[in-house]
Design an enzyme around this catalytic site. Structure first.
Site, mmCIF file in Angstrom:
data_model
loop_
_atom_site.group_PDB
_atom_site.id
_atom_site.type_symbol
_atom_site.label_atom_id
_atom_site.label_comp_id
_atom_site.label_asym_id
_atom_site.label_seq_id
_atom_site.Cartn_x
_atom_site.Cartn_y
_atom_site.Cartn_z
ATOM 1 N N GLY A 302 13.417 -43.762 46.166
ATOM 2 C CA GLY A 302 13.808 -43.099 47.396
ATOM 3 C C GLY A 302 13.514 -43.884 48.651
ATOM 4 N N ASP A 303 13.056 -45.130 48.513
ATOM 5 C CA ASP A 303 12.767 -45.957 49.682
ATOM 6 C C ASP A 303 12.983 -47.416 49.302
ATOM 7 O OD1 ASP A 303 11.709 -46.864 52.233
ATOM 8 O OD2 ASP A 303 10.654 -44.950 52.361
ATOM 9 N N ASP A 304 12.498 -48.350 50.137
ATOM 10 C CA ASP A 304 12.755 -49.768 49.902
ATOM 11 C C ASP A 304 12.374 -50.171 48.482
ATOM 12 O OD1 ASP A 304 13.449 -49.877 52.596
ATOM 13 O OD2 ASP A 304 11.485 -50.624 53.216
#
Length: 499
Positions: A302-304
């Site tokens: 859900g992120d980098d």
């Protein structure tokens, strides 16, 4: 047979590395040789200490007993802790030096979700919620009173599930380069699997799983009921000689793999998974660390996917430890944020980062270099090469206005300096915007080189655009043709050397 298997998985060449080193095995280039590894002569099983893989028994004592034995007996060459097939529920625990945590095929080490000190309640709550959701759906035409009753039960279940009792989860001090927890002031929850001041540690196996069961932590974040910063899934602090390979990581409460103040770290052949809406579930975050090798992995979170960091504003400046010699190679994945990122916490400096042979799809940004006023630090010698992206909103983003501050004591005159960014041999299809590159007034980002970059837009006559400000660099064979700031004559010579 087990000894032979361990020998195959754990043997490699010794290299004492204090600089960027790459090996070539046939046509395959790898940096994994930076960590010396030997076969463990001593092997124990978690079942020897009462471990039960039934998915219900709490195995915290078993893991802590086993690791205590490794730490205090100190067998020559270290000890391998074998986790056989099964689901092993446990609280967080610390590793020790000279050990291998080996997950057999089908083995799952799963974090507890303690509600009022009862680890079974969250699963019960979920089952009740699903059951009554189905009842409500099937009976929605048969009476509003039943629907209302079901709705109230679901609300109550969700309410109790959100009131997670975190008192059993250890609290530790904030990292000195952050000055406080990343999300909340004060301390932070210890990572699920933790190591501090260690050397020669391996987490590997036959693609077993480490599951953080992060959904209840994500809900606390969404509902703003967190008291302290969420735990990472695996974190090593002040450690060296770390290898993480052939393991699946799922559902981290926060960042997945976080080596901080570390050196000589290899992360290879891992799979990291979290839902795209799971908050802050970065894949791998090398943080104020050196000689880090990340290769041959799949990450969808859900992120980098990978974010290189080095401290937060005045605390990172004071701590003064950069991230350097970071290699990211042959990584594939998708994310609603960036595939390869630097920052935004870069106050200790980031230098000598190489990312190559990267494949990204269904992502927000391909490459994101991000910092902000108050960060200070120098970001330099960043190279991204052989990157393919598909269905990405922004291909290349360089931003000097990204990220929040730990408090109001940051120095607005502490400007970051960004220079010598090389992005070459990059191909993208269905890219909505080619690039957004905004430096900082009075701290222009310089030495940016784009070479052999093609970013094709979505269907329609208008190609993806570039938007630039306070940057300076050069471009060779770039389509669509970038902004005027990337065509400076004085820097074309340095860019030509990368073509």
């Amino acid at each position: 047979m087990f000894r032979a298997l361990a020998s195959v998985l754990l043997c490699c060449f010794f290299l004492e590395a204090s600089f960027w080193v790459h090996f070539s095995y046939g046509d395959l280039t790898t940096c994994s040789g930076i960590v010396p590894m030997t076969e463990r002569g001593d092997k124990i099983s978690i079942t020897d200490f009462g471990g039960v893989g039934d998915g219900q028994t709490l195995n915290t004592i078993a893991f802590r007993k086993a690791i205590y034995r490794i730490q205090h007996l100190r067998r020559r060459g270290g000890t391998l802790l074998f986790v056989p097939s099964g689901v092993y529920l446990t609280d967080s625990f610390n590793l020790t030096s000279h050990m291998t945590l080996y997950l057999a095929r089908g083995a799952v080490i799963k974090a507890t979700q303690n509600l009022y000190s009862n680890p079974s309640l969250p699963n019960i709550a979920k089952k009740i919620a699903v059951f009554y959701s189905n009842v409500r759906f099937n009976c929605e035409e048969n009476g509003s009173e039943l629907n209302l009753r079901n709705e109230l039960i679901i609300v109550r279940v969700k309410y109790f599930a959100s009131k997670m009792d975190t008192s059993n989860w250890p609290l530790i001090a904030p990292l000195p380069s952050y000055g406080r927890g990343r999300e909340r002031p004060g301390g932070r929850y210890m990572s699920f699997i933790h190591g501090d001041g260690l050397e020669d540690v391996v987490i590997t196996g036959e693609n077993g799983t480490i599951d953080g069961q992060g959904d209840i932590w994500w809900n606390m974040w969404r509902q703003r009921t967190l008291q302290f910063t969420r735990p990472s899934l695996v974190e090593f602090v002040n450690s060296s000689g770390i290898v993480i390979s052939n393991v699946i990581f799922r559902n981290s409460p926060f960042w997945n793999i976080h080596p901080v103040y570390c050196s000589d770290v290899v992360i290879r052949y891992v799979t990291i998974l979290a839902p795209p809406d799971s908050p802050n579930t970065d894949g791998v975050d090398p943080d104020s660390s050196s000689n880090v090798c990340i290769e041959d992995s799949f990450i969808s979170t859900g992120d980098d996917l990978v974010a290189v960091k080095s401290g937060w504003d005045e605390y990172g400046i004071a701590y003064g430890r950069p991230s350097s010699y970071i290699t990211v190679r042959r990584v594939t994945g998708s994310t609603p944020f960036a595939g390869v990122a630097v920052g935004s916490e870069t106050s200790g400096g980031v230098e000598n980062v190489l990312a190559e042979n990267i494949n990204l799809y269904n992502s927000a940004v391909g490459v994101h270099i991000k910092t902000n006023i108050g960060r200070g630090g120098v970001i330099k010698n960043i190279t991204v090469s052989e990157l393919f992206m598909e269905n990405v909103r922004t291909g290349i983003k360089v931003a000097g206005d990204t990220g929040d501050h730990p408090d109001n004591n940051f120095n607005p005159n502490a400007l970051p300096y960004v220079k010598d960014l090389t992005l070459k041999n990059i191909w993208g299809v269905n890219v909505q915007r080619a690039g957004w590159m905004h430096g900082i007034e009075n701290a222009t980002f310089t030495g940016i080189c784009l070479s052999n970059v093609t970013l094709q837009g979505t269907t329609g006559p208008r190609p993806p655009s570039w938007n630039c400000n306070a940057i300076r660099g050069a471009a060779i064979e770039v389509s669509p043709w970038p902004c005027a700031e990337l065509t400076s004559v004085e820097q074309s010579g340095s860019c030509a050397s990368h073509s």
